[in-house]
Each structure stands twice: as C-alpha cells, then as structure tokens.
Design a protein around this motif. Structure first.
Motif, mmCIF file in Angstrom:
data_model
loop_
_atom_site.group_PDB
_atom_site.id
_atom_site.type_symbol
_atom_site.label_atom_id
_atom_site.label_comp_id
_atom_site.label_asym_id
_atom_site.label_seq_id
_atom_site.Cartn_x
_atom_site.Cartn_y
_atom_site.Cartn_z
ATOM 1 N N LEU A 508 57.598 42.112 46.872
ATOM 2 C CA LEU A 508 57.901 43.538 47.023
ATOM 3 C C LEU A 508 56.716 44.287 47.631
ATOM 4 O O LEU A 508 56.891 45.092 48.556
ATOM 5 N N VAL A 509 55.517 44.021 47.130
ATOM 6 C CA VAL A 509 54.334 44.700 47.662
ATOM 7 C C VAL A 509 54.132 44.353 49.129
ATOM 8 O O VAL A 509 53.792 45.221 49.958
ATOM 9 N N THR A 510 54.346 43.114 49.499
ATOM 10 C CA THR A 510 54.204 42.710 50.891
ATOM 11 C C THR A 510 55.210 43.440 51.772
ATOM 12 O O THR A 510 54.877 43.912 52.869
ATOM 13 N N HIS A 511 56.443 43.558 51.313
ATOM 14 C CA HIS A 511 57.462 44.267 52.082
ATOM 15 C C HIS A 511 57.150 45.757 52.194
ATOM 16 O O HIS A 511 57.338 46.363 53.249
ATOM 17 N N LEU A 512 56.657 46.354 51.112
ATOM 18 C CA LEU A 512 56.292 47.775 51.162
ATOM 19 C C LEU A 512 55.183 48.017 52.171
ATOM 20 O O LEU A 512 55.192 48.997 52.912
ATOM 21 N N ALA A 513 54.223 47.103 52.197
ATOM 22 C CA ALA A 513 53.114 47.265 53.130
ATOM 23 C C ALA A 513 53.577 47.115 54.570
ATOM 24 O O ALA A 513 53.121 47.826 55.459
ATOM 25 N N SER A 514 54.484 46.179 54.813
ATOM 26 C CA SER A 514 54.956 45.961 56.185
ATOM 27 C C SER A 514 55.815 47.117 56.669
ATOM 28 O O SER A 514 55.932 47.351 57.867
ATOM 29 N N ASP A 515 56.396 47.880 55.738
ATOM 30 C CA ASP A 515 57.204 49.035 56.131
ATOM 31 C C ASP A 515 56.365 50.224 56.544
ATOM 32 O O ASP A 515 56.855 51.148 57.188
ATOM 33 N N ASP A 516 55.074 50.253 56.143
ATOM 34 C CA ASP A 516 54.182 51.372 56.474
ATOM 35 C C ASP A 516 53.514 51.075 57.809
ATOM 36 O O ASP A 516 52.604 50.262 57.901
ATOM 37 N N ASP A 517 53.994 51.705 58.861
ATOM 38 C CA ASP A 517 53.470 51.462 60.207
ATOM 39 C C ASP A 517 51.998 51.799 60.277
ATOM 40 O O ASP A 517 51.576 52.879 59.894
ATOM 41 N N PRO A 555 42.937 36.830 13.519
ATOM 42 C CA PRO A 555 42.823 37.406 12.174
ATOM 43 C C PRO A 555 41.501 37.104 11.484
ATOM 44 O O PRO A 555 41.078 37.847 10.594
ATOM 45 N N ASP A 556 40.819 36.014 11.869
ATOM 46 C CA ASP A 556 39.539 35.691 11.225
ATOM 47 C C ASP A 556 38.387 36.553 11.753
ATOM 48 O O ASP A 556 37.239 36.403 11.321
ATOM 49 N N GLY A 557 38.666 37.434 12.712
ATOM 50 C CA GLY A 557 37.643 38.339 13.224
ATOM 51 C C GLY A 557 36.960 37.884 14.484
ATOM 52 O O GLY A 557 36.161 38.611 15.070
ATOM 53 N N SER A 558 37.256 36.681 14.959
ATOM 54 C CA SER A 558 36.642 36.188 16.195
ATOM 55 C C SER A 558 37.371 36.779 17.400
ATOM 56 O O SER A 558 38.569 37.049 17.361
ATOM 57 N N ALA A 559 36.605 36.971 18.480
ATOM 58 C CA ALA A 559 37.171 37.552 19.693
ATOM 59 C C ALA A 559 36.713 36.755 20.903
ATOM 60 O O ALA A 559 35.582 36.272 20.963
ATOM 61 N N ARG A 560 37.603 36.641 21.876
ATOM 62 C CA ARG A 560 37.283 35.930 23.103
ATOM 63 C C ARG A 560 38.251 36.363 24.184
ATOM 64 O O ARG A 560 39.288 36.981 23.914
ATOM 65 N N LEU A 561 37.883 36.057 25.423
ATOM 66 C CA LEU A 561 38.806 36.265 26.529
ATOM 67 C C LEU A 561 39.777 35.098 26.599
ATOM 68 O O LEU A 561 39.395 33.938 26.363
ATOM 69 N N ILE A 562 41.028 35.364 26.895
ATOM 70 C CA ILE A 562 42.029 34.309 27.013
ATOM 71 C C ILE A 562 41.787 33.557 28.318
ATOM 72 O O ILE A 562 41.804 34.162 29.401
ATOM 73 N N PRO A 563 41.518 32.275 28.256
ATOM 74 C CA PRO A 563 41.292 31.512 29.496
ATOM 75 C C PRO A 563 42.581 31.391 30.294
ATOM 76 O O PRO A 563 43.601 30.921 29.786
ATOM 77 N N MET A 564 42.549 31.824 31.541
ATOM 78 C CA MET A 564 43.738 31.779 32.380
ATOM 79 C C MET A 564 43.320 31.880 33.841
ATOM 80 O O MET A 564 42.219 32.335 34.164
ATOM 81 N N ASN A 565 44.205 31.453 34.702
ATOM 82 C CA ASN A 565 43.996 31.562 36.139
ATOM 83 C C ASN A 565 44.613 32.877 36.599
ATOM 84 O O ASN A 565 45.829 33.054 36.536
ATOM 85 N N ALA A 566 43.756 33.784 37.108
ATOM 86 C CA ALA A 566 44.244 35.119 37.438
ATOM 87 C C ALA A 566 45.140 35.125 38.662
ATOM 88 O O ALA A 566 45.994 36.003 38.806
ATOM 89 N N GLY A 567 45.014 34.173 39.569
ATOM 90 C CA GLY A 567 45.841 34.183 40.768
ATOM 91 C C GLY A 567 45.408 35.273 41.734
ATOM 92 O O GLY A 567 44.547 36.101 41.433
ATOM 93 N N PRO A 568 46.010 35.341 42.921
ATOM 94 C CA PRO A 568 45.636 36.335 43.929
ATOM 95 C C PRO A 568 46.228 37.707 43.596
ATOM 96 O O PRO A 568 47.224 37.794 42.870
ATOM 97 N N PRO A 569 45.634 38.774 44.096
ATOM 98 C CA PRO A 569 46.238 40.103 43.901
ATOM 99 C C PRO A 569 47.604 40.188 44.564
ATOM 100 O O PRO A 569 47.916 39.430 45.490
ATOM 101 N N LEU A 570 48.397 41.143 44.124
ATOM 102 C CA LEU A 570 49.702 41.367 44.732
ATOM 103 C C LEU A 570 49.511 41.856 46.166
ATOM 104 O O LEU A 570 48.634 42.673 46.446
#
Length: 780
Positions: A508-517, A555-570
């Motif tokens: 959708l983002v790609t199509h929106l961008a292509s519509d903007d001359d 719940p035990d109080g520990s905190a961390r970032l969820i490991p994941m592959n972010a992928g490319p921006p839209l």
C-alpha cells in the motif's frame, strides 16, 4: 616700519633694536620701552626649539597689562656687510587675523578639524572647524598644553597618548573613536590622522592632525551591523511571542530607550487574517523592553489589549503601511504622551524627557500583523529619515519571522488536531491486556510527526497492538498516518498474521508513493510494529517493518528487548517480513514505542534503550504511573521528535473460561456437540444464552461437516462476550448470500449474523475458523 605691521628688529645678541606701531598694539609696549630690551624679557615662555630652527611658529608674549598673548611669528635673517647674520626681522600676526596666503586660507576653511601641536603637545595652530569643535577661539588655545584645555576623560587620555606616540616614534597614526567634544552636545564618530612635521633637515618640529567627523558613516555601519545581528537573533524559534521578544532585544538599548510590539489577536490564534480597520485599531501587547529595569515606561502590560485612536502615530503607520516619525512639540506626539501619562501615571517620571517616537508596521507577505514602536528618552538624537529606512527593513525581517511562526503554529494546530482525531481516544474494552499510552508531539521547528499507536480487538478475545511512525512532519505526514491507520484496521479485521499484514501494508505504501507525481517513495516511507496477543494460548506473535523492537518486562521484574528481525521500512518493497512468536507469563508488560523515545542526535541508542529497560522495572502503582516514569527517565528535556508509548500488561483466560470439543465429521455428532455446549453454558451460569448458542452451534458445526474438512473443533470462550468458534481443515471462506424462497438451504450464516453481535472468519495454519460473539450481562 608701517604702523599696520607688527614687526620688530632683533640683533644677533637678542636685543630689540626696532619696534613698530603694530607691535605696540599687540603687546602694549611703546617703542621707548621695548627697544634696547632683551627679547626674552617680553616672552612669557621659551620659544620652542622647532620654532627657532624653522624661524616660524607660535610664541606666548606677556602683554604690558599682564595677560598672555599668543602670536604666530615668522623670522627673516638680515646679513651684514660681511655677509654674516647681523640680526632678524620678526613679523607677528595677531590672534584671529585673516590669512592672506592661499595655503593659509585653505587650512582655515577646511571642513575637517585641523590642528598643529609642538613636540610638547601645545597648540600652535587651529583652523575654524577645530575652534568650533573646541568651542573657543584660536587665541584662547594657542601655546596651551592640550590636556589643560579639556576635561579629564578616557578619550582625552587616548588622544594625548597618540600625540605623544607620534613625537616619540616619528610615525603617523590613524585611528577611529566615538567620543564627545567640548562644544558638541552629543557624541560623534571621528577618523583622526596624525603625522609628524619636520624641517628640511628632517628634524621633528611638531605634530599635525586632521579629524574627520564620520558620525553618519558610523551610524550607517552600526545600523548595518544591527541588521546582521537581527538576522541571527530574530526567528530562532517558531514561537510568535518569543520572536517579538527577540526583536525587542535587538533594538533596546542601542536603537531605542523603550520599544514595544503589539499584534492583532488573530496572529496569536489559528484564524486567517481579517481586514485592517481604518479607524480605531485594537492590538494586544506581546513584548516590550526598556533601558530601565522593569520597563516602567510601559503604559500597557503584557497580554493586555490597547486601543489606538485614528490620530495616533501607531494607527497612521498601520493605515499607511510605512514608518511614522513623531517628535516632541508635534500635536499628535503630545496627545500620545498625555494619553500614556493618563493611563499609567506611575510611569510619568520615567517618560520625562521623551522626545522622539517611531511607529513601524509589521507587514509580511502583504499582510499587516501588528506594529512596533520605538521611543527615545535618554538618547539625544531624534529619529530621522535614515532611522526610518533602517526600522522598516528591520521590521520587515521581523514580520516575516513572526508570520513564519504564526503559519507554523497554525499548521501545527491543524496537524495535531488531525492526528488526535486519528489516534484512539478511548481504547475498546477487551480482556486480553490492560493498556496505558502516551503521545507527546514534538515542539521542534520540524513540526508534528506521523507517530501513531492503536489497540484493535480481534476474534477469539485476541488483541492487536500497533505502533508506527511516518517519515516527515506536518500535515502531509499526519495525512499519511491516517491512511496507514485505516489500512491497518482494515487488514486486522481480515485477521491476517503480523508478517502478512505488514506485506500488504508495504504494498500500500509503495502504491501511495507511486501515485504522488514527482515525489520519492521515501517521502511516504514509514515504520510499523504489529503484534497479536492471544490470552488463551498466552502467545505473542509480532513482526516489524524497520521499527524498534519492543521491551518486555516479566513478572519476576527482569526487562529486556524482544529479539526480532525488524525487516525493512514500509515502502522499500521486495523484501519479506519475519514474524516472531513467544510465550508470555500472565502479568508480563510489553512496551511498544516510536524511535523518538530512544533516538536523538546527541544520544546513544543503546544507552537510551538500557535506560528504558531500567525505567520499566521501577515499581509503579499502575500502568499510567509507569508511563510517566518511563518518559521522565528516558526523554531529554526538549525531545526533537514525536514520541508514542504504549504499555500493555497481559492477562490470561483460565481453563474454566474455555471449553473445547473435537467433532467427528458425522452429521450425527451435531446433536451430541450441541448438547455438550448447552451443558457447558449451564455450568457457567449462562442459561439465558442457551437458545441462541444452540442454534449457532448447530449451524456452524453442520456447515463444517457438510462443506469443510477434518479436523473439526468447537470452542466456547467466556470473556466479556460469549465467543463460539468452529474450526475445520478447509481454507475456503464462507460468505453470506441471499437464499431464494424455494431454496432448501443457504440461510445458516444469515441466521448466525442476525442472532449474534458480530461474526467473521479467519485463516489458520490448518484451515479456517468461523466465529461469532454474543453480548453478556457484565459480571461486575
């Protein structure tokens, strides 16, 4: 000798041997008293050596009556019969006598101040301009030491130092100064040239100087420097009031002793500009300043409204669109001062001596925004035409900055209103998570960004958590954000998995961008994180498109970032998105946020994310309090980008809230399954829903057996609603259709849709699930 000439004959021993009538008139001594006397007896002080060697100069003679007379003298040697000097003929010119030579006349009539000093800094000659500056006649100064003729001051010491420096070094000097003068009522700028005067042999005789009054050029340079300073000092922020305060800071006290800026009310709001009134003008005071602490001259307080009558210079300036000068003695000026004194009598002593005022309209892009007023009280010069030209240029620059700030404020207000209309106001009721959120719009000059978040209820008591950020700022990014919010909700309603949903959103983002001359695809780029939490299985499934990974607090109080592959921006397109799944204990907190929380030009991202994880572990009474704790701990004082933060604490549906049955694909099992569902409702105390549930289970199970494929499963979920789900191994999605009167079937889904609150279907890894919800009476 002629009586008209002041002349004397001096022999080689220094004795006066001849005396003219003119000499008598100058000195008071008759010939019988002068002739035969040593010439030294007639002098008040020794003749300077340079004058002796040059046979010309200024000497001080004591008059017969006792006072001193400065005479310009010239000597001519007289040779005897043997050719040797036998004496001198000396002629003298009385003080103030007219020059007869062309060079002397040029010296006297020069426009610049010119003076000649001996090596001891005593006056030898002054021209008319120099006498005008000093305020006394030449005779008063001749032979006197320079420091004796002026008051003790810093600029006097500097002038005398330069005189001595020329004598000591024998080199000319040139310097500029801004000082007063004995006969001038204000300070002037001077360009002074000093150079040594030598005889033909090279011996130093004295110092000559020429001082050019460069006051006009000085003030022109000062005004130009002030304009350059204004270019850097005015408009540092896109705040209307702050911009006017910066204008006051530039003009006070160098250009004005008091200055004020008044604007129309619409400039401070979000409305468009009205027409300028032709009679009384109503303005609001937004800034003023004074050389006196506390600005006691101001008759109008900051924020107050003032009405300017048609006769006032302020009203005239705004009607005519130009600077209006008004000086003491003019009727309009006196009326204006009297009105100020009447309105604020406590400031009358500070307005005493006000003598000049200038009102300059603030106009930008053809629109009058307000007026700036400059007043002089202590500064002696009245405002003149050159000052008006300067003030109009300065006001024009300031007005553009004010208008830019006004336009920014209006666009910011519009973008913020648009963005707030798109963000969720009240999050929908659901039992999967408890949520709290914060959205902080940026205060930077870049404008409002395209950050957003959302909480979307899904079937089966699941919930989708969304956070995203559109590239850019202002109304375009808010509009793009609106498109993406709608698209995400639409795709979520289809119940797509997170990675598939982001793939469709990327298209959708790609199509929106292509519509903007003429626009690049990156102009409509965005990042997004989409997560789905199932309170039955306690699983979190998420995928990201160029977005920061969420933080997780267990719940035990520990905190961390969820490991994941972010992928490319839209908007990049062509690359797949990868989903991540993890099991969450009940009571876990998931923190979703935009990059404005942890990224900044002056901040390290890793350090900021560590601060985020530490802040999430701080004990808090509620999720709302935890939101405030996180923002306070992680954000800088002035964030440069928008910030969206969404906290979700997970809940779990217990085994007593979910019932599941595997169904054999045999029509005889419909009755058995229906009875099992009715028994479960009775155990839950939901007998009032039994009639509708019996019909729904019958229709959905029958359709699964008739049109679906094994395995078939029925699941009832008791949440805020009663949810009935029937799953089978076929991926064919059902749809409503209108059955004809003579059709024997085709009415099952229509019956389900009419009897339940809402219904739908979703694809699963093993086929599809058809679900429907019935409303329940609240349990609490």
């Amino acid at each position: 000798m002629e009586d008209a000439s002041a002349a004397a004959i001096i022999d080689a021993r220094g004795t006066v041997t001849g005396w003219s009538e003119g000499a008598r008139r100058l000195t008071g001594y008759p010939a019988e008293e002068a002739v035969g006397r040593a010439v030294r007896e007639l002098l008040a002080e020794d003749v300077p050596p340079e004058a002796v060697s040059a046979l010309s100069g200024t000497v001080m003679v004591r008059h017969r009556d006792g006072y001193l007379v400065g005479l310009r003298v010239r000597g001519c040697a007289v040779a005897g019969p043997d050719g040797e000097a036998g004496g001198f003929v000396v002629t003298a010119e009385p003080p103030g006598s007219a020059e007869t030579s062309l060079a002397g006349q040029a010296f006297q009539q020069a426009a610049m101040s010119m003076s000649v000093f001996d090596t001891g800094q005593r006056y030898l000659r002054l021209n008319e301009a120099a006498c005008h500056v000093m305020g006394v006649s030449e005779n008063t100064l001749l032979g006197r030491h320079f420091p004796e003729t002026v008051e003790e001051a810093e600029h006097v010491r500097g002038f005398n130092w330069h005189l001595r420096h020329v004598v000591e070094t024998g080199r000319p000097v040139r310097y500029e100064s801004f000082t007063g003068a004995p006969a001038l009522n204000r300070e002037h700028a001077w360009v002074t040239e000093m150079w040594p005067v030598r005889d033909p042999s090279g011996a130093l005789l004295g110092t000559a100087l020429a001082a050019f009054d460069s006051t006009e050029q000085y003030w022109a340079r000062q005004r130009l420097a002030l304009l350059n300073e204004a270019a850097a000092a005015i408009g540092t922020t896109l705040d209307v009031v702050r911009t006017t305060e910066e204008l006051i800071g530039v003009v006070v006290p160098r250009f004005a002793d008091f200055a004020s800026v008044d604007l129309f009310d619409w400039v401070l709001g979000a409305e468009e500009s009205p027409t300028v009134p032709t009679e009384e003008i109503v303005l609001r005071r937004v800034a003023h300043g004074s050389h006196t602490e506390g600005t006691p001259e101001a008759a109008v307080r900051l924020g107050e409204v003032d009405v300017y009558p048609a006769f006032s210079p302020i009203a005239r300036a705004m009607r005519e669109g130009r600077a209006i000068l008004s000086q003491a003695g003019e009727p309009s000026f006196m009326r204006w001062v009297a009105e100020r004194n009447t309105r604020a009598p406590q400031g009358r002593p500070y307005r005493k001596g006000v003598h000049s005022m200038m009102a300059v309209p603030l106009r930008a892009r053809g629109t009058t925004l307000g007026v700036a007023v400059a007043v002089r009280i202590k500064q002696p010069d009245d405002y003149a035409a050159d000052d008006a030209v300067f003030a109009e240029e300065l006001a024009s620059r300031a007005a553009v900055c004010v208008d830019n700030a006004r336009r920014f404020a209006r666009e910011r207000t519009t973008a913020l209103a648009l963005q707030h209309s798109l963000l969720p106001r009240g999050l929908p009721g659901q039992a999967a998570v408890r949520v709290a959120h914060r959205y902080l719009p940026s205060g930077s000059a870049a404008g409002i960004g395209g950050d957003w978040f959302d909480v979307i209820p899904l079937s089966g008591s699941r919930v989708a958590l969304v956070v995203g950020d559109v590239v850019g700022h202002g109304i375009p990014s808010s509009a793009t954000m609106g498109r993406l919010v709608t698209a995400v909700r639409t795709l979520a309603d289809v119940d797509l998995p997170p990675d598939e949903l982001l793939t469709h959103l990327d298209d959708l983002v790609t199509h929106l961008a292509s519509d903007d001359d003429g626009d690049e695809v990156a102009e409509l780029g965005a990042t997004c994180l989409y997560a789905v939490y199932d309170p039955v299985t306690r699983r979190l499934n998420l995928a990201a498109a160029g977005h920061p990974a969420p933080a997780l607090v267990l719940p035990d109080g520990s905190a961390r970032l969820i490991p994941m592959n972010a992928g490319p921006p839209l908007g990049v397109g062509g690359l797949p998105f990868e989903a991540t799944e993890l099991h969450l204990p009940e009571g876990s907190v998931v923190a979703l946020y935009t990059d404005g929380l942890v990224e900044d030009r002056d901040r390290d991202v890793d350090h900021a994310t560590d601060e985020l994880c530490r802040a999430l572990t701080v004990p808090a009474e509620s999720l709302e309090a935890l939101c405030d704790t996180v923002l306070k701990a992680v954000l800088p004082e002035e964030p440069s980008d928008d910030v969206a933060l969404l906290l979700a604490r997970t809940r779990a549906l217990g085994a007593d809230q979910v019932a599941t049955w595997d169904v054999t694909p045999d029509p005889a099992q419909v009755a058995v399954t229906r009875q099992a569902a009715i028994d479960q409702l009775a155990a839950w105390g939901l007998d009032e829903t039994a009639f509708v549930t019996e019909l729904v289970v019958s229709e959905l199970v029958t359709n699964a057996i008739r049109y679906g494929a094994a395995p078939i499963q029925l699941r009832l979920i008791r949440d805020q609603t009663l949810i009935c789900e029937v799953s089978d191994g076929s991926s064919t999605s059902p749809h409503l259709r209108r059955a004809h009167q003579d059709d024997e079937g085709g009415r099952g889904l229509l019956l389900v849709a009419q009897l339940t609150q809402r219904w739908g279907s979703r694809q699963t890894t093993r086929g599809k699930t058809i679900w429907c919800e019935q409303s329940l009476t609240p349990l609490f």
